[in-house]
Design a protein around this motif. Structure first.
Motif, PDB file in Angstrom:
ATOM      1  N   LEU A  21       2.973   2.998   6.386  1.00 15.49           N
ATOM      2  CA  LEU A  21       4.078   2.379   5.670  1.00 15.49           C
ATOM      3  C   LEU A  21       4.446   3.098   4.377  1.00 15.49           C
ATOM      4  O   LEU A  21       5.614   3.349   4.095  1.00 15.49           O
ATOM      5  CB  LEU A  21       3.695   0.925   5.370  1.00 15.49           C
ATOM      6  CG  LEU A  21       4.813  -0.075   5.129  1.00 15.49           C
ATOM      7  CD1 LEU A  21       5.742  -0.156   6.315  1.00 15.49           C
ATOM      8  CD2 LEU A  21       4.219  -1.430   4.818  1.00 15.49           C
ATOM      9  N   LEU A  31       5.677  -0.599  -3.713  1.00 19.64           N
ATOM     10  CA  LEU A  31       5.489  -1.270  -2.426  1.00 19.64           C
ATOM     11  C   LEU A  31       4.082  -1.834  -2.304  1.00 19.64           C
ATOM     12  O   LEU A  31       3.893  -2.935  -1.773  1.00 19.64           O
ATOM     13  CB  LEU A  31       5.759  -0.288  -1.283  1.00 19.64           C
ATOM     14  CG  LEU A  31       5.592  -0.833   0.133  1.00 19.64           C
ATOM     15  CD1 LEU A  31       6.597  -1.951   0.402  1.00 19.64           C
ATOM     16  CD2 LEU A  31       5.755   0.286   1.163  1.00 19.64           C
ATOM     17  N   CYS A  32       3.110  -1.092  -2.810  1.00 21.57           N
ATOM     18  CA  CYS A  32       1.711  -1.540  -2.776  1.00 21.57           C
ATOM     19  C   CYS A  32       1.541  -2.848  -3.553  1.00 21.57           C
ATOM     20  O   CYS A  32       0.872  -3.776  -3.095  1.00 21.57           O
ATOM     21  CB  CYS A  32       0.813  -0.452  -3.354  1.00 21.57           C
ATOM     22  SG  CYS A  32      -0.953  -0.798  -3.243  1.00 21.57           S
ATOM     23  N   ILE A  35       3.252  -5.770  -1.581  1.00 16.45           N
ATOM     24  CA  ILE A  35       2.447  -6.206  -0.439  1.00 16.45           C
ATOM     25  C   ILE A  35       1.206  -6.959  -0.906  1.00 16.45           C
ATOM     26  O   ILE A  35       0.799  -7.951  -0.288  1.00 16.45           O
ATOM     27  CB  ILE A  35       2.051  -4.997   0.434  1.00 16.45           C
ATOM     28  CG1 ILE A  35       3.297  -4.430   1.126  1.00 16.45           C
ATOM     29  CG2 ILE A  35       1.011  -5.389   1.490  1.00 16.45           C
ATOM     30  CD1 ILE A  35       3.052  -3.185   1.936  1.00 16.45           C
ATOM     31  N   VAL A  38       2.347 -10.442  -1.805  1.00 17.79           N
ATOM     32  CA  VAL A  38       2.609 -11.191  -0.568  1.00 17.79           C
ATOM     33  C   VAL A  38       1.302 -11.596   0.098  1.00 17.79           C
ATOM     34  O   VAL A  38       1.158 -12.716   0.605  1.00 17.79           O
ATOM     35  CB  VAL A  38       3.482 -10.353   0.396  1.00 17.79           C
ATOM     36  CG1 VAL A  38       3.576 -11.027   1.759  1.00 17.79           C
ATOM     37  CG2 VAL A  38       4.873 -10.147  -0.188  1.00 17.79           C
ATOM     38  N   PHE A  39       0.334 -10.685   0.091  1.00 21.24           N
ATOM     39  CA  PHE A  39      -0.989 -10.965   0.668  1.00 21.24           C
ATOM     40  C   PHE A  39      -1.656 -12.142  -0.045  1.00 21.24           C
ATOM     41  O   PHE A  39      -2.192 -13.060   0.605  1.00 21.24           O
ATOM     42  CB  PHE A  39      -1.856  -9.710   0.560  1.00 21.24           C
ATOM     43  CG  PHE A  39      -3.282  -9.902   1.013  1.00 21.24           C
ATOM     44  CD1 PHE A  39      -3.575 -10.181   2.334  1.00 21.24           C
ATOM     45  CD2 PHE A  39      -4.325  -9.793   0.108  1.00 21.24           C
ATOM     46  CE1 PHE A  39      -4.896 -10.350   2.758  1.00 21.24           C
ATOM     47  CE2 PHE A  39      -5.637  -9.959   0.512  1.00 21.24           C
ATOM     48  CZ  PHE A  39      -5.925 -10.241   1.842  1.00 21.24           C
ATOM     49  N   ILE A  78      -3.568 -11.659   8.675  1.00 18.76           N
ATOM     50  CA  ILE A  78      -3.119 -10.773   7.599  1.00 18.76           C
ATOM     51  C   ILE A  78      -4.292 -10.018   6.976  1.00 18.76           C
ATOM     52  O   ILE A  78      -4.139  -8.914   6.462  1.00 18.76           O
ATOM     53  CB  ILE A  78      -2.331 -11.563   6.527  1.00 18.76           C
ATOM     54  CG1 ILE A  78      -1.513 -10.601   5.649  1.00 18.76           C
ATOM     55  CG2 ILE A  78      -3.253 -12.428   5.681  1.00 18.76           C
ATOM     56  CD1 ILE A  78      -0.525 -11.299   4.738  1.00 18.76           C
ATOM     57  N   VAL A  82      -3.941  -5.798   6.111  1.00 15.20           N
ATOM     58  CA  VAL A  82      -3.463  -5.523   4.752  1.00 15.20           C
ATOM     59  C   VAL A  82      -4.542  -4.994   3.806  1.00 15.20           C
ATOM     60  O   VAL A  82      -4.300  -4.011   3.097  1.00 15.20           O
ATOM     61  CB  VAL A  82      -2.763  -6.773   4.161  1.00 15.20           C
ATOM     62  CG1 VAL A  82      -2.438  -6.570   2.683  1.00 15.20           C
ATOM     63  CG2 VAL A  82      -1.485  -7.061   4.937  1.00 15.20           C
ATOM     64  N   LEU A  86      -4.082  -1.451   1.806  1.00 16.24           N
ATOM     65  CA  LEU A  86      -3.995  -1.379   0.350  1.00 16.24           C
ATOM     66  C   LEU A  86      -5.118  -0.528  -0.239  1.00 16.24           C
ATOM     67  O   LEU A  86      -4.884   0.270  -1.164  1.00 16.24           O
ATOM     68  CB  LEU A  86      -4.036  -2.794  -0.248  1.00 16.24           C
ATOM     69  CG  LEU A  86      -2.845  -3.699   0.070  1.00 16.24           C
ATOM     70  CD1 LEU A  86      -3.066  -5.085  -0.526  1.00 16.24           C
ATOM     71  CD2 LEU A  86      -1.548  -3.098  -0.458  1.00 16.24           C
ATOM     72  N   VAL A 280       5.520  -5.207  10.173  1.00 15.12           N
ATOM     73  CA  VAL A 280       5.446  -5.812   8.839  1.00 15.12           C
ATOM     74  C   VAL A 280       5.907  -7.257   8.910  1.00 15.12           C
ATOM     75  O   VAL A 280       5.322  -8.156   8.293  1.00 15.12           O
ATOM     76  CB  VAL A 280       6.312  -5.030   7.827  1.00 15.12           C
ATOM     77  CG1 VAL A 280       6.536  -5.836   6.548  1.00 15.12           C
ATOM     78  CG2 VAL A 280       5.653  -3.705   7.479  1.00 15.12           C
ATOM     79  N   ILE A 284       2.646  -9.435   8.254  1.00 14.54           N
ATOM     80  CA  ILE A 284       2.583  -9.682   6.808  1.00 14.54           C
ATOM     81  C   ILE A 284       3.492 -10.832   6.382  1.00 14.54           C
ATOM     82  O   ILE A 284       3.062 -11.738   5.662  1.00 14.54           O
ATOM     83  CB  ILE A 284       2.945  -8.405   6.024  1.00 14.54           C
ATOM     84  CG1 ILE A 284       1.950  -7.279   6.360  1.00 14.54           C
ATOM     85  CG2 ILE A 284       2.940  -8.672   4.524  1.00 14.54           C
ATOM     86  CD1 ILE A 284       2.279  -5.939   5.729  1.00 14.54           C
TER      87      ILE A 284
END
Length: 320
Positions: A21, A31-32, A35, A38-39, A78, A82, A86, A280, A284
């Protein structure tokens, strides 16, 4: 030396490179962070929902029992992809060993397959509750709920046990770069130098079967539900039934839609970029949306949350 290289390329002993990604975006650090947020939202949202249902006696019924199972699946789902993604981005590493890849593949297949059947069990639960309310306590007793939930987990694990060994024992004599952010079957299968057409057909038929059974149950259940709602005299009853069912249908459309694209559309429709975006969505985004759908649209859950917050504030004042 050539024999050693050939053997390494044709076995699962070598590491894979996850070219996923972050390589597709101009600002991978941003983006990291997104995410990661969101995680955390998915973990906290699903955990809170599980705790609310466990602590509030008014939520101890079959519908919320299945929602608890769904939240548990989402937390695990997830967590399979994820954290690894990460950590690799932070550490600057993109490798995954063959055993790790196989384990990741097995877990996401098991959890994804289990969720297919659990959503069907939830649709059946709503059918019994709305179409046969007087017999609901008998038809959906605790034993039946446990049987439906355990069957969902078992059938999902069958999916994992079938596809993981076949995929991971394919001869990989091409590049070891997986153009994905986790070990998804279609992405790993593209690395094989053998003819995978028979395996692709088998996977397609299995996916059709795994989708056809739950979709048949869901569509049949909602056909009877809509017919029953149409015959209701109470406007309040119709509104409540629609609210309960619409939440479930939103989850079904989100999850099944992405899965149909990934496993049932011909390869001509797929590109690595499209596949990653769809993945995604269901690995996610869906886990973070599910608790929001079931909590924000559910008065019983919001009431339980307010009650818990009030108890917490009273407890804090008592300590002071």
């Amino acid at each position: 030396m050539e024999n050693t290289t050939w053997l390494a390329n044709h076995t699962g002993g070598s590491d894979f490179d996850l070219v996923g990604l972050f390589s597709q975006f101009k600002y991978p650090a941003l983006l990291c962070v997104v995410i990661f947020v969101v995680f955390l939202m998915a973990l906290s949202g699903n955990t809170i929902l599980i705790l609310l249902i466990h602590c509030d006696a008014h939520l101890h019924n079959p519908m919320y029992f299945f929602i608890t199972q769904l939240s548990l699946m989402d937390v695990m789902y997830i967590s399979v992809t994820v954290p690894k993604m990460l950590m690799d981005q932070v550490m600057g590493v993109n490798k995954i060993s063959a055993p790790e890849c196989g384990m990741q593949m097995f877990l996401y297949l098991t959890l994804g397959g289990s969720e297919f059947f659990l959503l069907a069990a939830m649709a059946y639960d709503r059918y019994v509750a709305i179409c046969h309310p007087l017999r609901y306590p008998v038809l959906m007793n605790h034993g039946v709920c446990l049987l439906l939930a355990s069957s969902s987990w078992f059938l999902g694990s069958v999916d994992g046990f079938v596809f993981t060994p076949i995929t991971m024992t394919l001869p990989f004599c091409r590049s070891r770069e997986i153009h994905h952010f986790f070990c998804e079957v279609p992405a790993v299968m593209k690395l094989s130098c053998s003819d995978t057409s028979l395996y692709e057909t088998l996977m397609y038929l299995c996916c059709v079967l795994m989708l056809l059974i739950p979709v048949t149950i869901i569509s049949s259940s909602y056909s009877f539900i809509l017919f029953t709602i149409h015959r209701m005299n109470s406007a309040e009853g119709r509104k409540k039934a629609f609210a309960t069912c619409s939440s479930h249908m939103m989850v079904v459309i989100l999850f099944y839609g992405a899965s149909i694209y990934t496993y049932m559309l011909p390869t001509s429709y797929h590109t690595p970029e499209k596949d990653m975006i769809v993945s995604v969505f269901y690995t996610i985004l869906t886990p973070v949306l599910n608790p929001l759908i079931y909590s924000l649209r559910n008065k019983d859950v919001t009431r339980a949350l307010k009650k818990l917050l009030n108890v917490g504030s009273v407890f804090q004042e008592t300590i002071k």
